[in-house]
Design a protein around this motif. Structure first.
Motif, short mmCIF file in Angstrom:
data_model
loop_
_atom_site.label_atom_id
_atom_site.label_comp_id
_atom_site.label_asym_id
_atom_site.label_seq_id
_atom_site.Cartn_x
_atom_site.Cartn_y
_atom_site.Cartn_z
N ASN A 196 0.86 -1.32 -0.06
CA ASN A 196 0.08 -0.07 -0.15
C ASN A 196 0.79 1.14 0.02
OD1 ASN A 196 -2.15 -2.11 1.93
ND2 ASN A 196 -2.88 -1.03 0.06
N THR A 197 2.12 1.20 -0.34
CA THR A 197 2.93 2.13 -0.42
C THR A 197 3.75 2.10 -1.80
OG1 THR A 197 4.75 1.57 0.90
CG2 THR A 197 3.00 2.80 2.03
N LYS A 199 6.96 3.11 -1.86
CA LYS A 199 8.15 2.76 -1.40
C LYS A 199 8.33 1.30 -1.61
CE LYS A 199 11.22 3.59 2.63
NZ LYS A 199 11.26 1.95 2.93
N GLU A 200 7.14 0.83 -0.78
CA GLU A 200 7.16 -0.88 -0.85
C GLU A 200 7.13 -1.37 -2.03
OE1 GLU A 200 4.78 -2.00 3.46
OE2 GLU A 200 3.69 -1.03 1.81
N ASP A 236 0.00 7.44 -3.96
CA ASP A 236 0.57 7.30 -2.71
C ASP A 236 0.51 8.39 -1.64
OD1 ASP A 236 2.54 5.55 -1.18
OD2 ASP A 236 4.09 7.16 -1.41
N ASP A 237 0.55 9.58 -2.41
CA ASP A 237 0.55 10.70 -1.58
C ASP A 237 -0.97 11.00 -0.81
OD1 ASP A 237 2.98 11.60 -2.15
OD2 ASP A 237 2.44 13.01 -3.91
N ASN A 239 -2.92 8.42 -0.07
CA ASN A 239 -3.04 6.97 0.73
C ASN A 239 -3.84 6.32 0.24
OD1 ASN A 239 -1.07 8.16 2.91
ND2 ASN A 239 -2.85 9.70 3.52
#
Length: 254
Positions: A196-197, A199-200, A236-237, A239
């Motif tokens: 859910n990000t 980055k991940e 992402d920003d 959420n």
């Protein structure tokens, strides 16, 4: 290394995501009390070490990999464990006699093979009768993002399955490979993973790197890349980023 879809850092990052699936795969070997278990394509050896922890000391756990850098890391991390060993070898042929291995596990290896049927047949050769084989594989064709840029995603997936990964549809073909080598009691499980990000997604799946490569290879245009990645960053920003992929686990016996 540039032609691979992994390095040591990638394997360590993805291990955190897959730990429950990995532990599930170890359970197929708990009833084996003696002999040798192989982890084929063992990478840096984490699964060899974990298997050694849950199995009896009369069992030998051997990791096999073709990458000497990976195996050096594996040997360093396992130097205090007596019942493990590591062998530098390609997946075919394997340096074991016919019918001498008590179990074999392989994870995210088949996708990298140009001749997977030969490797599955080689695994069948070295396994003892009635002993287990467990395969974990990534279904790259299932990679999904949740943006409006559906065509861009399709083209990224096409790059991954047809170019980047030697055998990008390996997960979908596993049952057929096993049937061709006459394995029995084949069971097939699908395990979905969601991050859910962004980055991940970049840590676990190398998303930005893969999209950039798709541009370089002509599978998507530069402007498509920027629009698509901007949408991922926006999600992402705000959420509501989501990225999913399926891994499959096939188990069987010789």
């Amino acid at each position: 290394m540039e032609n691979k879809h992994y390095d040591i850092n990638y394997l360590q990052n993805s291990r955190r995501l897959l730990i429950n699936l990995k532990e599930h795969s170890y359970k197929f070997f708990r009833s084996i009390n003696n002999g040798t278990i192989i982890d084929l394509g063992c990478g840096a050896g984490n699964d060899v070490i974990e298997l050694a922890k849950i199995t009896g000391k009369d069992l030998k756990i051997i990791g096999v990999d073709h990458d000497p850098v990976m195996l050096q890391k594996a040997k360093e991390d396992s130097k205090e464990i007596n019942n493990v060993d590591f062998i530098l070898s390609e997946a075919c042929p394997l340096p074991f006699e016919d019918g001498t291995i008590s179990g074999l596990r392989t994870e995210r290896l088949i996708q990298h093979l140009k001749n997977p049927e030969k490797v599955i047949a080689e695994i069948n050769r070295i396994l003892k009768k009635d002993q287990p084989l467990v395969i974990i594989e990534t279904d790259w064709n299932s990679l999904s993002f949740y943006t409006e840029f559906v065509e861009t995603q399709k083209n990224v997936n096409t790059y991954l399955t047809n170019v980047k990964v030697n055998n990008g549809f390996a997960a979908e073909k596993l049952i057929n490979y096993l049937q061709l080598s006459n394995f029995r009691d084949i069971k097939f499980e699908i395990h979905p993973f969601v991050v859910n990000t962004l980055k991940e997604a970049n840590e676990y799946f190398w998303i930005e790197k893969m999209i950039q490569e798709a541009v370089e290879k002509g599978y998507i245009k530069e402007q498509e890349y920027h629009a698509f990645y901007k949408a991922l960053q926006k999600a992402d920003d705000e959420n509501h980023f989501a990225c999913s992929i399926n891994l499959v686990l096939a188990s069987c016996i010789k």
